[in-house]
Design an enzyme around this catalytic site. Structure first.
Site, PDB file in Angstrom:
ATOM      1  N   ASP A 228      -8.441 -14.188 -26.299  1.00 25.20           N
ATOM      2  CA  ASP A 228      -9.097 -13.665 -25.670  1.00 25.20           C
ATOM      3  C   ASP A 228      -9.732 -12.617 -25.018  1.00 25.20           C
ATOM      4  O   ASP A 228     -10.163 -11.231 -25.562  1.00 25.20           O
ATOM      5  CB  ASP A 228      -7.485 -12.524 -24.636  1.00 25.20           C
ATOM      6  CG  ASP A 228      -7.091 -12.733 -23.115  1.00 25.20           C
ATOM      7  OD1 ASP A 228      -8.787 -12.571 -22.802  1.00 25.20           O
ATOM      8  OD2 ASP A 228      -6.902 -12.687 -22.829  1.00 25.20           O
TER       9      ASP A 228
ATOM     10  N   LYS B 180     -23.510 -13.051 -14.259  1.00 20.27           N
ATOM     11  CA  LYS B 180     -24.342 -13.693 -14.324  1.00 20.27           C
ATOM     12  C   LYS B 180     -26.534 -13.692 -14.529  1.00 20.27           C
ATOM     13  O   LYS B 180     -26.904 -14.069 -14.957  1.00 20.27           O
ATOM     14  CB  LYS B 180     -24.330 -15.142 -13.111  1.00 20.27           C
ATOM     15  CG  LYS B 180     -23.033 -15.816 -13.608  1.00 20.27           C
ATOM     16  CD  LYS B 180     -22.756 -16.503 -15.028  1.00 20.27           C
ATOM     17  CE  LYS B 180     -20.676 -16.313 -15.618  1.00 20.27           C
ATOM     18  NZ  LYS B 180     -21.499 -17.605 -16.832  1.00 20.27           N
TER      19      LYS B 180
ATOM     20  N   TYR C  63     -19.758 -11.850  -9.692  1.00 18.98           N
ATOM     21  CA  TYR C  63     -20.097 -12.858 -10.011  1.00 18.98           C
ATOM     22  C   TYR C  63     -20.871 -13.544 -10.558  1.00 18.98           C
ATOM     23  O   TYR C  63     -21.735 -13.386 -11.399  1.00 18.98           O
ATOM     24  CB  TYR C  63     -19.294 -14.288  -9.560  1.00 18.98           C
ATOM     25  CG  TYR C  63     -19.731 -15.928  -9.936  1.00 18.98           C
ATOM     26  CD1 TYR C  63     -18.789 -15.951 -11.317  1.00 18.98           C
ATOM     27  CD2 TYR C  63     -20.857 -16.750  -9.754  1.00 18.98           C
ATOM     28  CE1 TYR C  63     -19.036 -16.965 -12.277  1.00 18.98           C
ATOM     29  CE2 TYR C  63     -20.497 -17.813 -10.974  1.00 18.98           C
ATOM     30  CZ  TYR C  63     -19.898 -17.347 -11.686  1.00 18.98           C
ATOM     31  OH  TYR C  63     -19.561 -19.074 -12.337  1.00 18.98           O
TER      32      TYR C  63
ATOM     33  N   ASN D  36     -19.734 -19.580 -23.503  1.00 21.64           N
ATOM     34  CA  ASN D  36     -19.602 -20.098 -22.518  1.00 21.64           C
ATOM     35  C   ASN D  36     -18.975 -19.119 -21.320  1.00 21.64           C
ATOM     36  O   ASN D  36     -18.671 -20.023 -20.046  1.00 21.64           O
ATOM     37  CB  ASN D  36     -19.919 -21.620 -22.557  1.00 21.64           C
ATOM     38  CG  ASN D  36     -18.837 -22.865 -21.431  1.00 21.64           C
ATOM     39  OD1 ASN D  36     -19.128 -22.808 -20.278  1.00 21.64           O
ATOM     40  ND2 ASN D  36     -17.576 -22.256 -22.132  1.00 21.64           N
TER      41      ASN D  36
HETATM   42  N1  LIG Z   1     -17.958 -25.149 -13.356  1.00 19.42           N
HETATM   43  C1  LIG Z   1     -19.064 -24.285 -12.455  1.00 19.42           C
HETATM   44  O1  LIG Z   1     -20.015 -25.522 -11.300  1.00 19.42           O
HETATM   45  C2  LIG Z   1     -20.056 -23.836 -13.315  1.00 19.42           C
HETATM   46  C3  LIG Z   1     -21.325 -23.768 -12.784  1.00 19.42           C
HETATM   47  C4  LIG Z   1     -22.345 -22.327 -12.696  1.00 19.42           C
HETATM   48  C5  LIG Z   1     -21.240 -21.977 -14.413  1.00 19.42           C
HETATM   49  N2  LIG Z   1     -20.513 -21.914 -14.944  1.00 19.42           N
HETATM   50  C6  LIG Z   1     -20.134 -20.770 -15.649  1.00 19.42           C
HETATM   51  O2  LIG Z   1     -19.682 -21.762 -16.376  1.00 19.42           O
HETATM   52  C7  LIG Z   1     -18.691 -20.536 -17.134  1.00 19.42           C
HETATM   53  C8  LIG Z   1     -17.777 -22.440 -18.422  1.00 19.42           C
HETATM   54  O3  LIG Z   1     -16.572 -22.597 -17.000  1.00 19.42           O
HETATM   55  P1  LIG Z   1     -15.970 -23.935 -16.927  1.00 19.42           P
HETATM   56  O4  LIG Z   1     -16.236 -24.210 -15.008  1.00 19.42           O
HETATM   57  O5  LIG Z   1     -16.293 -24.405 -18.110  1.00 19.42           O
HETATM   58  O6  LIG Z   1     -15.056 -22.922 -16.590  1.00 19.42           O
HETATM   59  P2  LIG Z   1     -13.453 -23.867 -17.064  1.00 19.42           P
HETATM   60  O7  LIG Z   1     -13.055 -25.055 -17.378  1.00 19.42           O
HETATM   61  O8  LIG Z   1     -12.498 -22.928 -16.569  1.00 19.42           O
HETATM   62  O9  LIG Z   1     -13.211 -23.420 -18.412  1.00 19.42           O
HETATM   63  C9  LIG Z   1     -13.389 -21.961 -19.439  1.00 19.42           C
HETATM   64  C10 LIG Z   1     -13.288 -21.884 -20.527  1.00 19.42           C
HETATM   65  O10 LIG Z   1     -13.316 -20.034 -21.051  1.00 19.42           O
HETATM   66  C11 LIG Z   1     -11.424 -20.245 -21.434  1.00 19.42           C
HETATM   67  N3  LIG Z   1     -11.386 -18.997 -20.974  1.00 19.42           N
HETATM   68  C12 LIG Z   1     -11.369 -18.410 -19.822  1.00 19.42           C
HETATM   69  N4  LIG Z   1     -11.120 -16.996 -19.618  1.00 19.42           N
HETATM   70  C13 LIG Z   1     -10.706 -16.393 -21.468  1.00 19.42           C
HETATM   71  C14 LIG Z   1     -11.036 -15.178 -21.441  1.00 19.42           C
HETATM   72  N5  LIG Z   1     -10.325 -14.116 -21.245  1.00 19.42           N
HETATM   73  N6  LIG Z   1     -10.814 -15.244 -23.072  1.00 19.42           N
HETATM   74  C15 LIG Z   1     -11.385 -16.333 -23.568  1.00 19.42           C
HETATM   75  N7  LIG Z   1     -11.519 -17.922 -23.109  1.00 19.42           N
HETATM   76  C16 LIG Z   1     -11.274 -17.837 -21.683  1.00 19.42           C
HETATM   77  C17 LIG Z   1     -10.900 -21.040 -20.747  1.00 19.42           C
HETATM   78  O11 LIG Z   1      -9.993 -21.443 -21.558  1.00 19.42           O
HETATM   79  P3  LIG Z   1      -8.535 -20.276 -21.803  1.00 19.42           P
HETATM   80  O12 LIG Z   1      -8.100 -20.772 -19.713  1.00 19.42           O
HETATM   81  O13 LIG Z   1      -7.161 -20.835 -22.555  1.00 19.42           O
HETATM   82  O14 LIG Z   1      -8.712 -18.933 -21.732  1.00 19.42           O
HETATM   83  C18 LIG Z   1     -11.137 -22.371 -20.619  1.00 19.42           C
HETATM   84  O15 LIG Z   1     -11.752 -22.783 -22.400  1.00 19.42           O
HETATM   85  C19 LIG Z   1     -17.932 -19.921 -17.285  1.00 19.42           C
HETATM   86  O16 LIG Z   1     -19.307 -19.295 -17.429  1.00 19.42           O
HETATM   87  C20 LIG Z   1     -19.280 -20.515 -15.215  1.00 19.42           C
HETATM   88  O17 LIG Z   1     -19.168 -18.988 -15.227  1.00 19.42           O
HETATM   89  C21 LIG Z   1     -19.354 -22.927 -13.877  1.00 19.42           C
END
Ligand SMILES: NC(=O)c1ccc[n+]([C@@H]2O[C@H](COP(=O)([O-])OP(=O)(O)OC[C@H]3O[C@@H](n4cnc5c(N)ncnc54)[C@H](OP(=O)(O)O)[C@@H]3O)[C@@H](O)[C@H]2O)c1
Length: 235
Positions: A60, A157, A153, A88
């Site tokens: 975590d 970023k 946010y 990520n």
């Molecule tokens: N989706 C979008 O539209 C988008 C756009 C631009 C940038 N991003 C960025 O891309 C990245 C990934 O996003 P995603 O959309 O793929 O999100 P996601 O599907 O919600 O996945 C998030 C991942 O991070 C882990 N995580 C969350 N909280 C955590 C913590 N406290 N410690 C360790 N691991 C943690 C989660 O696993 P657990 O919950 O089991 O910990 C999961 O593996 C993020 O940084 C997000 O800001 C996303």
């Protein structure tokens, strides 16, 4: 020659999982990580069934000391070598500035910005010694521009892009690269329920392909702030 090794945070879901899959297909040995042990186990088993060499480590990254421990356990598994760190793992909060509490700020920043700083510093030491390596930070279009209710946010970023620029300057004399990816809406659990339908979003595999493209470039070439946009969209 040593096999390539990678640590991808947040690799049990969404963008991190897609990046980990593409890397595994390319022959990388990968540390997969997230908070949820059961989900992590399932993902590791799935990778192993496909013959991929992976290690699952629960962490975590909001909790003090867990990023450091994750990194140390990663190096134990890889034998002290690391070719790629992908920062990520991240979370999203939509709030007007007047509603953001100190606790909101600390919690989001500790995951989205503090943990990448800590992991990047540790990775940089290893990569400078190797005179080789890449650090990828998953920023966002919200790391280039902020809108109403995105201040917290976006600040995290924007900060990731600042981290990336310094890493790039500090790593260059040692052959170590850093780059930031800035996607718009990506179809992952994080955007479930968003006003854009998943079919109209960027796919996680698109982000993964950009990361792999960067890794395939010649040693003197880098990409900077790669913006991935939805066709016809401004965010
Ligand atoms: N989706 C979008 O539209 C988008 C756009 C631009 C940038 N991003 C960025 O891309 C990245 C990934 O996003 P995603 O959309 O793929 O999100 P996601 O599907 O919600 O996945 C998030 C991942 O991070 C882990 N995580 C969350 N909280 C955590 C913590 N406290 N410690 C360790 N691991 C943690 C989660 O696993 P657990 O919950 O089991 O910990 C999961 O593996 C993020 O940084 C997000 O800001 C996303």
């Amino acid at each position: 020659m040593k096999e390539h090794t990678a640590l991808v945070t947040g690799s049990t879901s969404g963008i991190g999982l897609a990046i980990a899959r593409e890397l595994a297909r390319e022959g990388y040995r990968i540390v997969l990580t997230g908070r949820r042990n059961a989900l992590l186990k399932d993902v590791v088993e799935d990778f192993r069934r496909q013959g991929y060499d992976t290690k699952g480590l629960v962490a975590d990254l909001v909790k003090p000391g867990e990023a450091e421990q994750l990194f140390a356990e990663t190096l134990d598994w890889t034998g002290g070598h690391l070719d790629l760190l992908v920062n990520n793992a991240g979370t999203w909060q939509q709030s007007a500035v007047e509603d953001i509490t100190r606790e909101d700020f600390r919690s989001l920043m500790s995951l989205n910005l503090e943990a990448p700083f800590i992991l990047s510093g540790l990775a940089m030491k290893t990569m400078k010694r190797q005179r080789k390596g890449t650090i990828v930070n998953i920023s966002s279009v919200a790391g280039l521009e902020a809108w109403a209710q995105t201040a917290l946010y976006s600040a995290s970023k924007f900060g990731l892009r600042a981290l990336t620029q310094s890493l790039l300057a500090e790593g260059a004399p040692f052959g170590v690269k850093a780059f930031a990816v800035c996607p718009g809406y990506v179809a992952t659990p994080m955007t479930a329920g968003a006003r854009v339908s998943p079919g109209d979003m960027i796919q996680p595999e698109d982000v993964a392909r950009i990361v792999l493209t960067h890794l395939s470039l010649s040693p003197a070439t880098v990409l900077k702030d790669v913006v991935i946009s939805r066709l016809g969209a401004e965010d």
